[in-house]
Design a protein around this motif. Structure first.
Motif, short mmCIF file in Angstrom:
data_model
loop_
_atom_site.label_atom_id
_atom_site.label_comp_id
_atom_site.label_asym_id
_atom_site.label_seq_id
_atom_site.Cartn_x
_atom_site.Cartn_y
_atom_site.Cartn_z
N HIS A 170 0.84 -1.20 0.00
CA HIS A 170 0.00 0.00 0.00
C HIS A 170 0.88 1.25 0.00
CE1 HIS A 170 -3.97 -1.70 0.73
NE2 HIS A 170 -3.42 -2.54 1.58
N ALA A 171 0.33 2.31 -0.52
CA ALA A 171 1.00 3.61 -0.36
C ALA A 171 1.13 3.87 1.13
CB ALA A 171 0.18 4.71 -1.03
N GLY A 172 2.27 4.38 1.52
CA GLY A 172 2.54 4.63 2.94
C GLY A 172 3.42 3.57 3.57
N ALA A 173 3.67 2.47 2.84
CA ALA A 173 4.60 1.45 3.34
C ALA A 173 6.00 2.06 3.35
CB ALA A 173 4.56 0.22 2.44
N THR A 174 6.87 1.51 4.18
CA THR A 174 8.24 2.02 4.24
C THR A 174 9.14 1.13 3.39
OG1 THR A 174 8.68 0.74 6.24
CG2 THR A 174 7.96 3.01 6.54
N ALA A 175 10.20 1.72 2.86
CA ALA A 175 11.13 1.00 2.00
C ALA A 175 12.56 1.39 2.34
CB ALA A 175 10.85 1.31 0.53
N VAL A 176 13.46 0.43 2.18
CA VAL A 176 14.88 0.70 2.23
C VAL A 176 15.35 0.66 0.78
CG1 VAL A 176 17.15 -0.10 3.00
CG2 VAL A 176 15.16 -0.32 4.51
N VAL A 177 15.82 1.79 0.29
CA VAL A 177 16.24 1.91 -1.11
C VAL A 177 17.75 1.97 -1.17
CG1 VAL A 177 15.99 3.24 -3.23
CG2 VAL A 177 14.08 3.13 -1.61
N VAL A 199 10.59 -3.71 1.47
CA VAL A 199 9.39 -2.89 1.67
C VAL A 199 8.60 -3.56 2.78
CG1 VAL A 199 7.27 -2.00 0.65
CG2 VAL A 199 9.34 -2.12 -0.75
N SER A 200 8.26 -2.79 3.80
CA SER A 200 7.49 -3.35 4.91
C SER A 200 6.38 -2.38 5.28
CB SER A 200 8.40 -3.60 6.12
OG SER A 200 8.87 -2.38 6.64
N ASP A 201 5.42 -2.90 6.03
CA ASP A 201 4.31 -2.03 6.43
C ASP A 201 3.86 -2.41 7.84
OD1 ASP A 201 2.13 -0.33 6.62
OD2 ASP A 201 1.65 -0.58 4.50
N PRO A 202 4.45 -1.77 8.84
CA PRO A 202 4.12 -2.10 10.22
C PRO A 202 2.66 -1.85 10.59
CG PRO A 202 5.56 -0.19 10.13
CD PRO A 202 5.45 -0.72 8.74
N ARG A 203 1.92 -1.12 9.76
CA ARG A 203 0.50 -0.88 10.06
C ARG A 203 -0.29 -2.19 10.07
NH1 ARG A 203 -0.70 3.42 5.40
NH2 ARG A 203 0.36 1.72 4.30
#
Length: 179
Positions: free
Chosen positions: A63-70, A85-89
């Motif tokens: 989803h938009a709002g997920a966090t990513a390590v680029v 890409v992870s999404d702790p929500r």
């Protein structure tokens, strides 16, 4: 050589290293076999078409709002790779040490628990598409409500009888045992 000169010499290396890895927020996700994401990096830097590298056999549409390590190979900001890409929500927060879970934002899960238990949690349906399904142990229906195993149901079925059979009637009475 004094500290100022050393700092001056190391400054380009420091800047280069700072350009290699960045934390970002996913703002959009592309479709297709090679998934790309649009990300917003710190300090307002936006990047489109960032390759989302995923482990073989696993894929997700974050989803938009997920966090990513680029990661920017060699510090070149023109070609980034979203390595994680992870999404702790939506991440289940109740895993025991060593447990593994595949999950969705809607609460569906495949959880591998300690002690050899696999739990599949789906809100509406579990569908298995295969020609043959083999189960080596017992299958229990309505397990949380005192259900029966397939072996128990088979035993009931094999032992049931019908009464009131009349020749030519075309029907029988209700069985003497329920399943």
């Amino acid at each position: 050589m004094d500290a100022r000169n050393v700092a001056k010499l190391l400054s380009p290396i420091k800047r280069g290293l700072q350009m290699v890895v960045a934390r970002a927020l996913v703002t959009a996700v592309g479709q297709g076999r090679a998934q790309s994401v649009q990300v917003a990096l710190l300090a307002g830097e936006a990047k489109d078409g960032v390759e989302h590298a995923e482990p073989y056999g696993f894929t997700a549409h974050p989803h938009a709002g997920a966090t990513a390590v680029v990661v920017f190979v060699g510090g070149d900001r023109s070609h980034g790779i979203a390595a994680v890409v992870s999404d702790p929500r939506y991440r289940p927060a109740d895993l025991a040490a060593g447990e593994v879970c595949v999950y969705t934002d809607q609460g569906d899960e495949i959880r591998i628990k300690r002690g050899g238990e696999l739990v599949i949690k789906a809100a509406t349906k579990v569908r298995i598409e295969t020609q043959v399904l083999e189960v080596t142990g017992e299958v229990r229906d309505r397990c949380d409500a005192g259900g029966r195993t397939m072996a128990e149901m088979r035993q009931t079925y094999d032992g049931h009888t019908h009464g009131g059979v009349q020749p030519g009637a075309g029907s029988t009475a209700v069985p003497n045992q329920g399943m």
